[in-house]
Design a protein around this motif. Sequence first.
Motif, PDB file in Angstrom:
ATOM      1  N   VAL A  42     -30.441 -10.179   0.301  1.00  0.00           N
ATOM      2  CA  VAL A  42     -30.632  -9.749   1.683  1.00  0.00           C
ATOM      3  C   VAL A  42     -31.581  -8.561   1.713  1.00  0.00           C
ATOM      4  CG1 VAL A  42     -29.448  -8.831   3.707  1.00  0.00           C
ATOM      5  CG2 VAL A  42     -28.320 -10.537   2.280  1.00  0.00           C
ATOM      6  N   SER A  43     -32.551  -8.600   2.642  1.00  0.00           N
ATOM      7  CA  SER A  43     -33.494  -7.494   2.804  1.00  0.00           C
ATOM      8  C   SER A  43     -34.101  -7.578   4.198  1.00  0.00           C
ATOM      9  CB  SER A  43     -34.590  -7.557   1.734  1.00  0.00           C
ATOM     10  OG  SER A  43     -35.409  -8.685   1.957  1.00  0.00           O
ATOM     11  N   ASP A  44     -35.069  -6.706   4.477  1.00  0.00           N
ATOM     12  CA  ASP A  44     -35.755  -6.717   5.770  1.00  0.00           C
ATOM     13  C   ASP A  44     -36.979  -7.627   5.766  1.00  0.00           C
ATOM     14  OD1 ASP A  44     -33.959  -4.918   6.816  1.00  0.00           O
ATOM     15  OD2 ASP A  44     -35.126  -3.169   6.193  1.00  0.00           O
TER      16      ASP A  44
ATOM     17  N   SER B 187     -39.493 -10.995   5.486  1.00  0.00           N
ATOM     18  CA  SER B 187     -39.522 -12.367   5.990  1.00  0.00           C
ATOM     19  C   SER B 187     -39.737 -13.287   4.799  1.00  0.00           C
ATOM     20  CB  SER B 187     -40.656 -12.542   6.990  1.00  0.00           C
ATOM     21  OG  SER B 187     -40.395 -11.819   8.160  1.00  0.00           O
TER      22      SER B 187
ATOM     23  N   ARG C 276     -38.354 -17.341   7.950  1.00  0.00           N
ATOM     24  CA  ARG C 276     -37.080 -16.790   8.399  1.00  0.00           C
ATOM     25  C   ARG C 276     -36.931 -15.378   7.860  1.00  0.00           C
ATOM     26  NH1 ARG C 276     -37.168 -20.426  11.345  1.00  0.00           N
ATOM     27  NH2 ARG C 276     -35.963 -22.346  11.342  1.00  0.00           N
ATOM     28  N   THR C 277     -36.158 -14.557   8.561  1.00  0.00           N
ATOM     29  CA  THR C 277     -35.851 -13.220   8.047  1.00  0.00           C
ATOM     30  C   THR C 277     -34.810 -13.368   6.942  1.00  0.00           C
ATOM     31  OG1 THR C 277     -34.123 -12.937   9.703  1.00  0.00           O
ATOM     32  CG2 THR C 277     -36.316 -12.073  10.236  1.00  0.00           C
ATOM     33  N   ALA C 278     -34.782 -12.421   6.040  1.00  0.00           N
ATOM     34  CA  ALA C 278     -33.881 -12.491   4.884  1.00  0.00           C
ATOM     35  C   ALA C 278     -32.529 -11.874   5.230  1.00  0.00           C
ATOM     36  CB  ALA C 278     -34.504 -11.803   3.684  1.00  0.00           C
ATOM     37  N   ASP C 279     -31.899 -12.359   6.320  1.00  0.00           N
ATOM     38  CA  ASP C 279     -30.574 -11.856   6.671  1.00  0.00           C
ATOM     39  C   ASP C 279     -29.511 -12.588   5.846  1.00  0.00           C
ATOM     40  OD1 ASP C 279     -30.713 -14.311   7.855  1.00  0.00           O
ATOM     41  OD2 ASP C 279     -30.148 -13.637   9.858  1.00  0.00           O
ATOM     42  N   ALA C 280     -28.258 -12.192   6.005  1.00  0.00           N
ATOM     43  CA  ALA C 280     -27.188 -12.719   5.167  1.00  0.00           C
ATOM     44  C   ALA C 280     -27.005 -14.229   5.338  1.00  0.00           C
ATOM     45  CB  ALA C 280     -25.879 -12.004   5.485  1.00  0.00           C
ATOM     46  N   VAL C 281     -27.139 -14.724   6.564  1.00  0.00           N
ATOM     47  CA  VAL C 281     -26.947 -16.156   6.816  1.00  0.00           C
ATOM     48  C   VAL C 281     -28.026 -16.974   6.128  1.00  0.00           C
ATOM     49  CG1 VAL C 281     -26.896 -17.911   8.615  1.00  0.00           C
ATOM     50  CG2 VAL C 281     -25.771 -15.722   8.999  1.00  0.00           C
ATOM     51  N   THR C 282     -29.292 -16.583   6.308  1.00  0.00           N
ATOM     52  CA  THR C 282     -30.403 -17.312   5.715  1.00  0.00           C
ATOM     53  C   THR C 282     -30.335 -17.273   4.199  1.00  0.00           C
ATOM     54  OG1 THR C 282     -31.771 -16.783   7.621  1.00  0.00           O
ATOM     55  CG2 THR C 282     -32.911 -17.505   5.635  1.00  0.00           C
ATOM     56  N   VAL C 283     -30.043 -16.112   3.639  1.00  0.00           N
ATOM     57  CA  VAL C 283     -29.952 -15.975   2.181  1.00  0.00           C
ATOM     58  C   VAL C 283     -28.839 -16.860   1.630  1.00  0.00           C
ATOM     59  CG1 VAL C 283     -29.322 -14.363   0.331  1.00  0.00           C
ATOM     60  CG2 VAL C 283     -31.006 -13.707   2.058  1.00  0.00           C
TER      61      VAL C 283
END
Length: 68
Positions: free
Chosen positions: A7-9, A11, A45-52
């Motif tokens: 997870v990071s900020d 994309s 996609r952004t590297a939020d917890a759901v996407t990761v």
Amino acid sequence: MAKNVLVSDASLEITQIKSAIGGKQNQRDTLRSLGLKRIGHTVVRTADAVTVGMVNTVPHLVKVEEAK
């Protein structure tokens, strides 16, 4: 292949590199939830917890790069 994306900020550019045919239903559903429809298709996609979490479920089917 994606290996333990964190997870990071940043994309992420996520590209499907292998077919989901013959895979488990949850893997097919995960690719669809990411927005991937065919081999070679790329989404950002952004590297939020759901996407990761989704990317780490199907690391053998996708290629992940940091978007520029």
